[in-house]
Design a protein around this motif. Structure first.
Motif, PDB file in Angstrom:
ATOM      1  N   GLY A 260      -7.088  -5.178   7.095  1.00  0.00           N
ATOM      2  CA  GLY A 260      -5.775  -4.609   7.383  1.00  0.00           C
ATOM      3  C   GLY A 260      -4.654  -5.496   6.871  1.00  0.00           C
ATOM      4  O   GLY A 260      -3.652  -5.015   6.334  1.00  0.00           O
ATOM      5  N   GLY A 261      -4.800  -6.803   7.018  1.00  0.00           N
ATOM      6  CA  GLY A 261      -3.810  -7.748   6.492  1.00  0.00           C
ATOM      7  C   GLY A 261      -3.728  -7.683   4.979  1.00  0.00           C
ATOM      8  O   GLY A 261      -2.633  -7.748   4.403  1.00  0.00           O
ATOM      9  N   ALA A 262      -4.872  -7.546   4.304  1.00  0.00           N
ATOM     10  CA  ALA A 262      -4.880  -7.457   2.846  1.00  0.00           C
ATOM     11  C   ALA A 262      -4.192  -6.176   2.375  1.00  0.00           C
ATOM     12  O   ALA A 262      -3.426  -6.189   1.399  1.00  0.00           O
ATOM     13  N   VAL A 263      -4.440  -5.067   3.055  1.00  0.00           N
ATOM     14  CA  VAL A 263      -3.794  -3.800   2.690  1.00  0.00           C
ATOM     15  C   VAL A 263      -2.285  -3.906   2.895  1.00  0.00           C
ATOM     16  O   VAL A 263      -1.498  -3.489   2.040  1.00  0.00           O
TER      17      VAL A 263
ATOM     18  N   GLY B  83      -0.765  -6.090   0.156  1.00  0.00           N
ATOM     19  CA  GLY B  83      -0.697  -5.353  -1.106  1.00  0.00           C
ATOM     20  C   GLY B  83       0.427  -4.320  -1.089  1.00  0.00           C
ATOM     21  O   GLY B  83       1.157  -4.168  -2.073  1.00  0.00           O
ATOM     22  N   PHE B  84       0.601  -3.621   0.009  1.00  0.00           N
ATOM     23  CA  PHE B  84       1.669  -2.621   0.120  1.00  0.00           C
ATOM     24  C   PHE B  84       3.036  -3.274   0.018  1.00  0.00           C
ATOM     25  O   PHE B  84       3.907  -2.795  -0.712  1.00  0.00           O
ATOM     26  N   LEU B  85       3.224  -4.360   0.722  1.00  0.00           N
ATOM     27  CA  LEU B  85       4.522  -5.052   0.665  1.00  0.00           C
ATOM     28  C   LEU B  85       4.763  -5.667  -0.706  1.00  0.00           C
ATOM     29  O   LEU B  85       5.898  -5.690  -1.183  1.00  0.00           O
ATOM     30  N   GLY B  86       3.730  -6.139  -1.366  1.00  0.00           N
ATOM     31  CA  GLY B  86       3.872  -6.702  -2.715  1.00  0.00           C
ATOM     32  C   GLY B  86       4.276  -5.644  -3.725  1.00  0.00           C
ATOM     33  O   GLY B  86       5.138  -5.876  -4.578  1.00  0.00           O
TER      34      GLY B  86
END
Length: 172
Positions: free
Chosen positions: A120-123, A126-129
């Motif tokens: 969940g943290g990785a997703v 990635g979304f914020l990036g």
């Protein structure tokens, strides 16, 4: 005073026999306070097979009372905690353990929440990036100091601005 006879005369030995039997059975399970505390601790970590999520120390059904009696017998016999848990797991399955072992398939149960949190943290990262790069790539969406920042409004303004007619000297 007259005694009532029920199926024969009651003798002193006949009245003491049930009491002596109870005393004999309770003496065989006499535990020291430390052993009794250990049996209670082990019982709090064993789930009642009938009740949902209730330890055998809190359940009132016959199976839980029998399981607690077996725990006390095994504690009195000097078995280790691991041996007692293995005995009940072999008899009822790992379901009976309120604290399943952290090995094999149990490791999956312990590691799955941590893996979900990392995924969940990785997703989210990635979304914020992607959002940051989209804002940086679209300079028209950058607000002016006198205008509040609204990406939707900036996009609408960019698409609805009147197109300037091109003159012969202008380059596209």
């Amino acid at each position: 005073m007259r005694r009532v006879l029920l199926g024969g005369a009651w003798s002193a030995g006949g009245r003491l026999l049930p009491s002596a039997l109870c005393l004999l059975l309770s003496a065989s399970l006499a535990l020291t306070p430390a052993q009794e505390a250990r049996a209670e601790h082990l019982g709090r970590n064993l789930r009642c097979p009938i009740c949902t999520g209730v330890p055998i120390t809190e359940s009132t059904n016959d199976i839980s009372r029998e399981m607690l009696r077996e725990v006390r017998e095994q504690v009195a016999a000097g078995r280790s905690d691991r041996q007692i848990y293995d005995y009940f797991a072999a008899r009822y399955g790992n379901f009976v353990l309120l604290d399943p072992p952290k090995e094999g398939a149990g490791m999956l149960l312990w590691g799955a929440p941590l893996a979900a949190l990392v995924a969940g943290g990785a997703v989210l990262w990635g979304f914020l990036g992607r959002r940051r790069t989209a804002v940086a790539a679209n300079p028209a969406a950058v607000p002016t100091p006198d205008e509040p920042f609204d990406t939707y409004l900036a996009e609408v303004q960019r698409h609805t601005r009147p197109k300037r007619p091109q003159r012969e000297g202008d380059q596209a």
